[in-house]
Design an enzyme around this catalytic site. Structure first.
Site, PDB file in Angstrom:
ATOM      1  N   GLY B 506       0.815  -1.211   0.000  1.00 32.29           N
ATOM      2  CA  GLY B 506       0.000   0.000   0.000  1.00 32.29           C
ATOM      3  C   GLY B 506       0.844   1.254   0.000  1.00 32.29           C
ATOM      4  O   GLY B 506       0.347   2.366   0.043  1.00 32.29           O
ATOM      5  N   GLY B 508       3.045   2.075  -2.392  1.00 32.24           N
ATOM      6  CA  GLY B 508       3.344   2.603  -3.728  1.00 32.24           C
ATOM      7  C   GLY B 508       4.598   1.989  -4.329  1.00 32.24           C
ATOM      8  O   GLY B 508       5.160   2.531  -5.280  1.00 32.24           O
ATOM      9  N   SER B 547      10.942   0.146   6.744  1.00 29.03           N
ATOM     10  CA  SER B 547      11.126   1.277   5.816  1.00 29.03           C
ATOM     11  C   SER B 547      12.238   0.998   4.818  1.00 29.03           C
ATOM     12  O   SER B 547      13.030   1.866   4.484  1.00 29.03           O
ATOM     13  CB  SER B 547      11.471   2.569   6.587  1.00 29.03           C
ATOM     14  OG  SER B 547      10.497   2.849   7.555  1.00 29.03           O
ATOM     15  N   ALA B 732      18.127   7.368  -2.010  1.00 29.50           N
ATOM     16  CA  ALA B 732      16.837   7.440  -1.321  1.00 29.50           C
ATOM     17  C   ALA B 732      16.824   6.498  -0.128  1.00 29.50           C
ATOM     18  O   ALA B 732      17.429   5.431  -0.161  1.00 29.50           O
ATOM     19  CB  ALA B 732      15.719   7.063  -2.274  1.00 29.50           C
ATOM     20  N   VAL B 735      10.645   5.833   4.109  1.00 29.82           N
ATOM     21  CA  VAL B 735       9.841   6.850   4.775  1.00 29.82           C
ATOM     22  C   VAL B 735       8.557   6.251   5.384  1.00 29.82           C
ATOM     23  O   VAL B 735       7.711   6.969   5.878  1.00 29.82           O
ATOM     24  CB  VAL B 735       9.548   8.004   3.795  1.00 29.82           C
ATOM     25  CG1 VAL B 735       8.425   7.627   2.835  1.00 29.82           C
ATOM     26  CG2 VAL B 735       9.256   9.300   4.529  1.00 29.82           C
ATOM     27  N   GLY B 736       8.459   4.941   5.366  1.00 34.98           N
ATOM     28  CA  GLY B 736       7.243   4.310   5.883  1.00 34.98           C
ATOM     29  C   GLY B 736       7.054   4.520   7.363  1.00 34.98           C
ATOM     30  O   GLY B 736       5.959   4.837   7.834  1.00 34.98           O
ATOM     31  N   GLU B 737       8.099   4.335   8.127  1.00 35.83           N
ATOM     32  CA  GLU B 737       7.972   4.401   9.574  1.00 35.83           C
ATOM     33  C   GLU B 737       8.303   5.755  10.197  1.00 35.83           C
ATOM     34  O   GLU B 737       7.681   6.144  11.180  1.00 35.83           O
ATOM     35  CB  GLU B 737       8.823   3.296  10.216  1.00 35.83           C
ATOM     36  CG  GLU B 737       8.187   1.922  10.046  1.00 35.83           C
ATOM     37  CD  GLU B 737       9.190   0.791  10.040  1.00 35.83           C
ATOM     38  OE1 GLU B 737      10.163   0.879   9.266  1.00 35.83           O
ATOM     39  OE2 GLU B 737       9.020  -0.181  10.797  1.00 35.83           O
TER      40      GLU B 737
END
Lengths: 329, 776, 176
Positions: B506, B508, B547, B732, B735-737
């Protein structure tokens, strides 16, 4: 859900007959009943679908007799009805604060008034609690942040309805039919604290149904408000709610009806607060005393003590808003 | 030639040294001069159409011909021995195809031996006892009521502090403390550190147990074709599920296929193999029919994991100027009945600030409650709440601005390894965040914001609301790790397919991988498809957690695309008879000064019949000489109603540094989502376990309160967005968590600022507010 | 209470169930005949009997909104309705929105604004927005928030759902 038979109601007479048979339950909006059936708290052999009783879906109003709500009127219909919004704003506020748009489109006023408590012990099949015929109330010595602070005896569940306190503040009555009764009672009389012999929260017996809710025309200069404290911004049963309806002549309060939700097994009428207010001129100090009186005799459990100051604050605030809104006119 | 190397990796606060095999040539991250067509652009999700039309098939939606349904009977007791189980009546119910229990199912060890698939001892309310497989779910549910189980009830313990007492009943045979000892970290000399302090502040913080409540519950569909097993699983790690199934069922890896197409949320709870998956496989074997087991909402909240509650005794020493001299944390974590992956509650205390003398001590304790699992930044959300609350108290005591105190103790190098950071944009995050938020104006004298009374609009002349502001910071990993592999195939028509074995939960992922491939190949993004979520067709990729997906899988995809591009250039140069170095690819066209006009790739490749280009890529090892982390700062503004105890979050400002931003659109969704989950955790989310019976009384979405549309504050955020060239070939990081980590702490600090009183326990309910104000 | 009773009348009644009984459902304009037990919810009838799995099952007890469909134009939870009680009524699901392969403006706006993450609540959110915009083509932000207040999103896509709903209103007003 266990399996069941399904019958569409044809008219009131046959419905009453059907509902008088054992292991039969009525289904209207279904939002409360299906929850119980899915949790397998009860497993009726037959459901009688009331939604086919189209006569019970009407909203009528006349300035002389007031508002007539068929028992199948949905909360969404109440919330959006222009006359309700204009003449009975407390009712519109209460309806729109209940649940969610979807549930308000499904749920009926009759079902809302007769809904079962949300107590998490009652709703859990693992607990054979007193209200379900067991020996003890698990909330009393358990997890009770949502439970009753007033008037509790063997059961500490609270009545969850938002509309009931509002309608009681509006002095509503309900028409009840059944195999042995037909008549009109005040909504307040519908509710009863569960007793040893009658472990239910309404006086309705088997086969008995609400067909209509009647709200008298508002009194002159009447104003009111419904306030509801929730655990989050929406979609919660009331931690505490307050419906207050006041009438004034000049600065003098001529009538006051206050009912609280979320604090007791029944919508809790704050009669002592009303008595203090009527005949007096409004002041902050008076509101303070009325608020104090509303929770007099509160017996909080371990986790629900916060409901006492919360109820007081909401009562006081409801009075202030009612008065202020009037003075804005 | 593949190279075997040893590398250091960090995952959710745990550090590992491991061997990895790497191959392929190194690429460095794009520099500022490189024009980028897809990286850094707002690209809408490539699988958006499937998701908005209802066509996306989630595990819950898989329906196979002849499929049966499984329903699990769960323990009603927190601790008991099953004396007998009689399934005959259930088996006789028409439509029931099988009933599995410890009596007839293989005794399979689960959770590193802490339990069995069906154990004779049940250790929490919700522990698996039996499973009915039937034609319809309703029939399976009917049959559950017909199973007769006789339990011998055993003494139980629910509270982790009680569980540590010698007289407490044992949840696990080895005792109630995980590994029999606390997990201790120490650096410097703690006593000396405290002796150097001018001020010592010591507090105890408590955080609640939170439930993931992924909207798609955990579950699987299992299908046997001969001796080969295919499982559709709602999982964050298809290869992990494959390995677990193969091992437990004694199958070779090539006979186990795990598929995850679309998934309705995981948040860490779907990192591993679940019992339901194994039971579905056994049920399908026993009946010869495909079997689907999806947990219902109640099971999800009993048995599918949680963010464990913690008790944190935290002590900080500082000089008068705010310099930290010592930091000590003793944390107790309620693991529940099983635990193989304790959260790292001490991570923030060890890493966030410059401090020479630090000790963290973590007691992970078994109790007779539902087992923990990872939950979005496990440990760090809890640890940051305590640490950042204490930092604010320290600032208050020292009369230093909270932000100044943090800047005073800014760590320029990683405190745990002494290595410099590859990049660290936290200072910039503080500065930009403070500016966006208006921190200075809101906190400066003579009118501290806390005492700005709201005009009580709704309640006449009385002022009933207090306003407060607070902030908090965040550190987390986020560079992922090898191994992760990808191939990029260029088809004869000039389209390309990226194949890897990751999963899009979810976030992306699919879209981001397509952007990377399109950028590297020089193809339009419409010509790229990304195939993931299938162990049989894909290549190994790590779990979608920590992440780390973009930083682990993204570089492998870039390398694969790069290799494919090289091959394409080799071939095209020969077909077009131009010098290879003269060729360029842009927007799917080959151009060269030697050509009159640009040539479509299709026109070149179609000359070669069905020739297919295949580029391979493998994630490179992490750098050895630097620490790679993600950082961020959040600022919160709240109002607190002093009469009703209601806390309203009015505004959150966030600035995060996760290196280069690949897709600002999907990234912004993750930032907002993390903040909103953090808000729920701060204000209302809490599992409630009945103290007398061990039953979770709010195992549903009615009483476990998630934020609704009417709880959402204004959210403003920016990214530092500076490529981290040392991290990986994309620059990069994850950035999930990060965005969930500081939210609760920032809100708690704002509430403390509003009230002038601190509440040391989450969530910040009306009850706690009214108690703090001495109204109860 | 008055004592006059309603005299119960016995009349022939049509009992259905508890076994399977034939029903007709009108879903997205198409009539389907199916055999269901009375205990079959509308949600399970859509998903299991008609294969329309766009409508999601996430709580099955009216507490999440993932199964939101429109019944005679009104948003309801399909998990709390019995399939046979929906006979003859208009049922709209997410599968009915896109026409001739063209996304409905609400769907297009959800993609454009990235108003979804895992996507599991998305069909329900979209149906709630549909109900709103059918009734009120020019909603305020507050109207939107209230309209989707019965749809939980665990990923926290709310800010973008709000934007998408407002954007969809704009698209619909401009006729695109």
């Amino acid at each position: 859900m266990r399996s069941f038979e399904h019958v569409n109601a044809l008219n009131i007479q046959t419905t009453v007959a059907l509902l008088s048979e054992p292991s039969t339950e009525a289904i209207a909006g279904g939002t409360d009943l299906l929850g119980e059936l899915k949790a397998r708290l009860r497993s009726p052999q037959r459901l009688v679908n009331l939604k086919t009783l189209s006569k019970l879906r009407e909203i009528r109003y006349s300035p002389r007799v007031g508002l007539r709500l068929g028992a199948l009127v949905t909360l969404a219909e109440i919330e959006r009805h222009p006359v309700v919004q204009e003449r009975f704003p407390i009712l519109a506020q209460a309806a729109s604060s209940a649940a969610t748009p979807q549930l308000r489109h499904m749920g009926t006023i009759g079902g809302n008034l007769c809904q079962k408590p949300r107590c998490w012990y009652y709703r859990n099949k693992l607990f054979h609690c007193w209200l379900k015929g067991g020996d003890i109330c698990f909330a009393e010595d358990g997890e009770n942040k949502y439970h009753a602070i007033l008037g509790a005896d063997r059961c500490h569940a609270v009545h969850p309805s938002d509309l009931a306190p509002a309608l009681i503040a509006l002095d509503a009555t309900v028409c009840v039919v059944g195999p042995e009764v037909e008549g009109e009672i005040s909504l307040e009389e519908l509710y009863t604290k569960p007793t040893e012999r009658h472990r239910r929260m309404t006086i309705l017996g088997p086969g008995e149904l609400i067909t209509e809710i009647r709200v008298p025309p508002p009194k002159k200069n009447a104003r009111g408000v419904y306030l509801k404290a929730m655990e989050r911004g929406s979609w919660s049963f009331a931690l505490v709610s307050v419906a207050a309806q006041m009438s004034l002549e000049g600065e003098r309060i001529t009538d006051a009806r206050i009912a609280l939700g979320g604090v007791a097994a029944i919508p809790w009428r704050a009669r002592e607060s009303e008595r203090l207010l009527v005949g007096q001129e409004f002041s902050e100090e008076l509101a303070e005393r009325a608020a104090e009186a509303a929770v007099a005799g509160a017996q909080p459990l371990r986790d629900n003590g916060y409901k006492v100051p919360l109820a007081k604050s909401l009562v006081k605030r409801a009075l202030e808003i009612s008065i202020r809104e009037r003075s804005d006119m | 030639m593949p190279k075997v190397i040893k590398t250091r990796t960090e995952f959710e606060g745990h550090v590992f040294e491991e061997y990895v095999v790497v191959e392929g040539e190194g690429l460095s991250a794009w520099d500022a001069q490189t024009p980028l067509r897809y990286i850094g652009r707002q690209i809408p999700r490539t699988d958006g159409p499937e998701r908005v039309t209802g066509k996306a098939v989630y595990t819950f939606d898989v329906q196979l011909p002849g499929m049966l349904y499984g329903k699990i009977l769960r323990s009603p007791h927190p601790h008991a021995r099953i004396k007998s189980i009689n399934t005959q009546r259930a088996e006789r119910l028409p439509g029931v195809r099988a009933v599995l229990s410890f009596k007839n199912a293989p005794k399979l060890s689960f959770r590193q031996g802490q339990t069995f698939l069906f154990d004779e001892i049940v250790r929490y309310v919700g522990d698996e006892v039996a499973c009915v497989i039937a034609d319809e779910e309703e029939i399976a549910e009917d049959a559950l009521e017909l199973i007769e189980v006789e339990y011998e009830r055993l003494p139980f313990v629910l509270d982790p502090e009680e569980a540590l007492r010698p007289e407490a009943p044992n949840v696990q045979p080895s005792g109630n403390l995980l590994n029999g000892k606390p997990d201790i970290y120490e650096r410097g000399d703690l006593d000396r550190g405290f002796s150097q302090a001018d001020l010592i502040v010591e507090r105890t913080f408590r955080t609640q147990c939170a439930l993931h409540n992924c909207l798609e519950t955990h579950g699987s569909v299992a299908l046997w074709e001969g001796d080969a097993l295919t499982v559709w699983d709602s999982t964050q790690h298809i290869f992990g599920v494959r390995a677990g199934l193969a091992q437990l069922l004694g199958l070779p890896l090539h006979k186990v296929r795990v598929i995850k197409r679309y998934m309705g949320g995981g948040f860490g709870s779907k990192n591993g193999l679940g019992k339901y998956t194994v039971i579905a496989a056994l049920g399908a074997k026993a009946t010869g029919r495909p079997v689907k087991i999806m947990l219902d909402r109640h099971e999800e909240n009993l048995a599918a994991g949680n963010r464990p509650s913690t008790i944190q005794h935290l002590k900080v020493g500082a000089r008068r100027d705010g310099t930290l001299t010592a930091l000590e944390l003793k944390a107790i974590v309620n693991a529940g009945a099983f635990c193989t992956w304790p959260p790292s509650v001490g991570g923030p205390a060890r890493q966030l600030y410059l401090c020479p003398n630090v000790k963290t001590e973590q007691y992970t304790v078994f109790t007779n409650t539902g087992p923990l699992s990872a939950f979005r930044a496990p440990g760090y959300v809890e640890g940051t709440f305590a640490l950042e609350s204490l930092m604010d108290e320290l600032a208050h005591e020292l009369k230093i601005d909270p932000l100044e105190l943090r800047l005073k103790n800014y760590a320029e190098i990683d405190q745990t390894t002494g290595r410099p950071y590859s990049t660290k944009g936290l200072r910039e995050a503080y500065e930009r965040g403070a500016k966006l938020f208006g921190w200075k104006a809101l906190t400066s004298n003579p009118s501290p914001v806390a005492h700005l009374r709201e005009r009580g609009g709704a309640v006449g002349e009385r002022a009933t609301k207090l306003r407060g502001v607070g902030m908090a910071s965040q550190i987390w990993s986020g560079n992922g790790m090898p191994p992760a592999y990808a191939i990029v195939k260029i088809n004869p028509d000039g389209t390309a397919t990226v194949v890897t074995g990751t999963q899009d939960i979810g976030t992306g992922t699919k879209t981001v991988l397509a952007q990377i491939a399109a950028e590297e190949l020089g193809f339009p993004i419409e010509k790229i498809s990304v195939e993931i979520g299938d162990t049989q067709l894909g290549l190994y990729a790590p779990l979608s957690a920590g992440s780390m997906t973009v930083a682990s899988v993204g570089p492998a995809v870039r390398l694969a695309a790069h290799e494919a591009r090289q091959q394409l250039l080799d071939v095209a140069a020969q077909v077009l008879e131009v010098p290879r170095e003269s060729l360029a690819i842009c927007d799917g066209l080959l151009s060269s000064p030697a050509l009159k006009e640009a040539v479509a790739i299709k026109d070149v490749l179609e000359k070669l019949e069905n020739f297919m280009i295949i580029g391979r890529g493998a994630r490179e090892p992490n750098p050895e000489d630097v620490a790679v982390n993600t950082f961020g700062a959040q600022f919160a503004e709240v109002t607190v109603d002093t009469e009703t105890g209601e806390v309203k979050v009015e505004r959150i400002v966030a600035v995060h540094d996760s290196g280069r931003v690949i897709n600002p659109l999907t990234l912004s969704s993750q930032i907002e989502g993390g903040i909103i989950q953090g808000l729920g955790y701060a204000l209302f989310e809490q599992r409630v376990v009945d103290r007398n019976t061990g039953v979770v009384v709010n195992d549903n979405l009615e009483n476990y309160k998630l934020p609704t549309a009417l709880d959402i504050p204004e959210i403003v955020f920016e990214m530092v967005d500076r490529p981290d060239h040392r991290a990986n070939n994309l620059g990069a990081k994850g950035v999930g968590e990060p965005p969930i980590i500081p939210t609760a702490a920032a809100i708690a600090n704002a509430v403390a600022n509003a009230l002038g009183i601190r509440i040391y326990e989450l969530p910040l309910t009306r009850e706690k507010i009214l108690k703090a104000l001495k109204r109860v | 209470m008055a004592t006059k009773a309603v005299r119960p009348k016995k009349r022939k009644i049509a009992v259905r169930g508890p076994g399977k009984t034939p029903i007709k459902l009108i879903v997205n304009g198409e009539t389907h005949e199916l055999l269901v037990e009375p205990r079959r919810t509308l949600l399970d009838a859509l998903r299991k009997d008609l294969g329309l799995t766009g409508t999601k099952r996430a709580c099955d007890e009216g507490t999440c909104g993932a199964c939101t469909v429109l019944l005679d134009g009104k948003p309801i939870y399909a998990c709390m309705a019995l399939a046979l009680e929906c006979e003859g009524r208009s049922i709209e699901t997410v599968e009915g929105l896109a026409r001739n392969g063209k996304l409905h403006p609400i769907q297009a706006a959800f993609i454009e604004e990235d108003a979804l993450q895992c996507g599991f609540c998305t069909p329900g959110q979209i149906m709630s927005v549909k109900a709103l915009l059918d009734e009120n083509p020019n909603p305020t932000l507050e109207d939107v928030k209230r309209a989707v207040s019965g749809n939980l999103c665990r990923c926290g896509a709310y800010p973008k759902i709000f934007k998408a709903a407002l954007r969809a209103a704009e698209l619909l007003r401009s006729g695109s």
